[in-house]
Design a protein around this motif. Structure first.
Motif, short mmCIF file in Angstrom:
data_model
loop_
_atom_site.label_atom_id
_atom_site.label_comp_id
_atom_site.label_asym_id
_atom_site.label_seq_id
_atom_site.Cartn_x
_atom_site.Cartn_y
_atom_site.Cartn_z
N ILE A 1 10.59 97.09 17.17
CA ILE A 1 9.48 98.00 16.41
C ILE A 1 8.55 96.99 15.62
O ILE A 1 7.47 97.44 15.86
N LEU A 2 9.02 95.93 14.77
CA LEU A 2 7.83 95.31 14.38
C LEU A 2 7.11 94.38 15.36
O LEU A 2 5.88 94.33 15.07
N LEU A 3 7.71 93.85 16.61
CA LEU A 3 6.89 93.22 17.38
C LEU A 3 6.08 94.05 18.01
O LEU A 3 4.74 93.75 18.22
N ALA A 4 6.44 95.42 18.14
CA ALA A 4 5.32 96.46 18.83
C ALA A 4 4.44 96.87 18.04
O ALA A 4 3.12 97.09 18.35
N ALA A 5 4.50 96.64 16.55
CA ALA A 5 3.37 96.81 15.42
C ALA A 5 2.50 95.63 15.45
O ALA A 5 1.49 95.67 14.69
N GLY A 6 2.80 94.45 16.13
CA GLY A 6 1.76 93.38 16.33
C GLY A 6 2.29 92.39 15.21
O GLY A 6 1.42 91.47 14.96
N ILE A 7 3.60 92.70 14.62
CA ILE A 7 4.06 91.72 13.53
C ILE A 7 4.81 90.59 14.03
O ILE A 7 5.70 90.70 14.81
N ASP A 8 4.50 89.33 13.64
CA ASP A 8 5.21 88.16 14.12
C ASP A 8 6.21 87.92 13.18
O ASP A 8 6.23 87.11 12.44
N ALA A 9 7.28 88.85 13.23
CA ALA A 9 8.51 88.66 12.38
C ALA A 9 9.59 87.73 12.82
O ALA A 9 9.67 87.27 14.06
N SER A 10 10.25 87.33 11.77
CA SER A 10 11.43 86.35 12.06
C SER A 10 12.54 87.26 12.03
O SER A 10 12.68 88.52 11.86
N ALA A 11 13.60 86.89 12.78
CA ALA A 11 14.85 87.48 13.03
C ALA A 11 16.22 86.72 13.15
O ALA A 11 16.04 85.63 13.78
N VAL A 12 17.08 87.24 12.49
CA VAL A 12 18.57 86.79 12.33
C VAL A 12 19.42 87.62 13.31
O VAL A 12 19.74 88.69 12.18
N ILE A 13 19.75 87.60 14.50
CA ILE A 13 20.74 88.79 14.87
C ILE A 13 22.14 88.13 15.29
O ILE A 13 22.19 87.09 15.76
N GLY A 14 22.91 89.00 15.25
CA GLY A 14 24.38 88.64 15.40
C GLY A 14 24.50 88.55 16.98
O GLY A 14 25.87 88.08 17.18
N GLY A 15 23.85 88.91 17.74
CA GLY A 15 24.11 88.96 19.18
C GLY A 15 22.74 88.29 19.86
O GLY A 15 21.74 88.02 19.20
N LYS A 16 22.78 88.34 21.04
CA LYS A 16 21.54 87.91 21.63
C LYS A 16 20.62 89.03 22.44
O LYS A 16 21.26 90.04 22.79
N LEU A 17 19.37 88.89 22.01
CA LEU A 17 18.34 90.10 22.51
C LEU A 17 17.44 89.52 23.54
O LEU A 17 16.75 88.37 23.18
N ARG A 18 17.37 90.05 24.83
CA ARG A 18 16.84 89.38 25.93
C ARG A 18 15.25 89.16 25.60
O ARG A 18 14.47 88.27 26.13
N ALA A 19 14.78 90.18 24.98
CA ALA A 19 13.16 90.16 24.78
C ALA A 19 12.74 89.11 23.93
O ALA A 19 11.55 88.82 23.88
N ILE A 20 13.78 88.41 23.08
CA ILE A 20 13.30 87.46 22.20
C ILE A 20 14.01 86.09 22.55
O ILE A 20 13.88 84.97 22.16
#
Length: 462
Positions: A133-152
């Motif tokens: 959602i943040l990326l879709a808003a054009g926000i260059d967000a940092s993320a720490v995720i407990g699993g892998k997200l293919r999009a990033i």
């Protein structure tokens, strides 16, 4: 909080390939720190770390920490790990040693708009949804995720903005080290009882987590334990609720099943429709996960259009009902579920689909959880048409509970278990039929069974 990064030049990560360590390495790397790391096995994550120019050693030896003035280790590192032993000795000479959750806490304090996602179930999915959602808003967000997200391309990213999204895990109270501006409490269920001992202690920790949130807490208004925590908090005006019904601030209406892997719904806020949303991940529980992510985003002023776009682009996190293959009419899915409530939600979702039979291949994780929740595991796994178990993965524990997979198998009609992954995969391959869905579940390495099964079935196809 003590800024133990101040003045540090060389940071060494013990276990840098872990899903929680890699994103922190990304963030520190972009901040200009010199990093080194080690791990036990070659992985695609280590390849990604090396691509950033970070030296990584495979095999953990005392000399790997040489030159570091800050050493970070994960909770998964054993006490007798050579690097950890050497790091404790190096502390006598002024080297700083910190557990991964301490670093995550410090990092969250550096972001003005951070989202910390807590709860017994669903953290990885909601963290991933919110990141999209943040990326879709054009926000260059940092993320720490407990699993892998293919999009990033992995379990995290280092952005160049004041926005951050991270999982807030309750295990050993590590989420109390965070500094959330916006927090989400998805649910509170009986887990990690080897640490918390009872539900009152667990709920007390969640109350502290909520009270240390500086702005807004997005809470599951349908969860009895969450409601108890809300009522015990001093500052009740910081709560907004999400759930199934209009009793909550945010809720879905007109939920429509479009296909096995897609649902659409109207996102409602206090009686008004915000937008129509489609998600491409199965299960009603993921509709509520999406509502939770939207509630947090809305509270932070993120445009509704970004919620719709981000969720439309979200294809699921890896190992969260991840479709691995379809071979000879047999569909293979891999899932991280390792608690009875998670397994039940996954299997109920599967049973609603158009498959002839649902198989589950489950790897129990930790002796304590298996022993304490034995009946709950048996009930959840029995939702499937066929159940196959691997041996218990003890992880950080020793089997002082005298519990074995055969004890769980005896409580499930028709259940079978095998001591090796090879035997499990071979049994499944010989008994699966066209129209079947088989789900490998567990937070250990049961995904290897899916790999083996795909290889066997592909061989049979040829």
């Amino acid at each position: 909080m003590e800024n133990f990064l101040k003045g540090k030049k060389h940071v060494h990560f013990i276990g840098i390939g872990g899903s929680g360590m890699y994103p922190l390495a990304q963030i520190l790397h972009t901040q200009g720190y010199y990093l080194t790391g080690s791990d036990n096995n070659e992985t695609t994550t280590l390849e990604a770390v090396r691509s950033m120019g970070i030296p990584v050693m495979v095999g953990q030896r005392a000399e790997n920490i040489k030159g570091a003035d800050l050493i970070v280790y994960s909770a998964a590192i054993m006490e007798d790990n050579p690097e950890l032993v050497a790091a404790r000795e190096a502390k006598k000479n002024g080297v700083i040693l910190r557990e991964r959750s301490d670093l995550l806490g410090l990092v969250t304090s550096q972001y003005k708009s951070n989202f910390c996602v807590s709860g017994t179930h669903g953290k990885t999915t909601v963290t991933s949804m919110l990141t999209m959602i943040l990326l879709a808003a054009g926000i260059d967000a940092s993320a720490v995720i407990g699993g892998k997200l293919r999009a990033i391309g992995g379990s995290g990213r280092a952005g160049n903005s004041d926005y951050m999204v991270c999982e807030a895990c309750e295990f050993k109270d590590t989420f109390l080290k965070l500094f959330p501006r916006y927090s989400i409490v998805l649910n509170i269920d009986r887990d990690h009882m080897d640490y918390f001992k009872n539900m009152e202690n667990l709920k007390r920790s969640f109350r502290w987590f909520c009270e240390h949130t500086s702005d807004t807490v997005v809470a599951n208004g349908d969860d009895e334990n969450v409601r108890e925590v809300m009522s015990a908090c001093v500052f009740k005006d910081k709560f907004v609720t999400f759930g199934k019904s209009a009793d909550n601030d945010f809720y879905p209406e007109d939920i429509r099943l479009i296909s096995d892997f897609r649902r659409e719904f109207s996102l409602m806020h206090k009686g008004s429709e915000l937008c129509r949303i489609g998600i491409n991940v199965p299960g009603l529980h993921n509709v509520y996960n999406a509502v939770a992510a939207c509630a947090a985003a809305y509270s932070a002023g993120i445009p509704v259009s970004a919620m719709r776009e981000g969720l439309e682009q979200f294809g699921g996190a890896m190992r969260r009902f991840e479709r691995r293959a379809e071979i000879n009419g047999i569909t293979i899915v891999d899932d991280y579920g390792h608690h009875p409530a998670e397994i039940a939600a996954t299997l109920k979702t599967a049973k609603e689909m158009s498959f002839k039979r649902v198989w589950v291949i489950h790897q129990p994780f930790t002796y304590s959880r298996t022993s304490m929740l034995l009946d709950e595991f048996a009930e959840a796994l029995s939702i499937a048409d066929r159940v196959v178990l691997t041996e218990i993965m003890g992880s950080r524990e020793k089997n002082t509970y005298n519990i074995y997979s055969k004890d769980l198998a005896e409580k499930i009609d028709g259940c079978v278990w095998f001591p090796t992954f090879e035997e499990v995969a071979r049994y499944a391959a010989e008994n699966l039929a066209a129209g079947d869905l088989v789900i490998t579940t567990g937070c250990g390495d049961v995904y290897k069974v899916a790999d083996m099964l795909i290889e066997i079935l592909n061989g049979a196809e040829k």
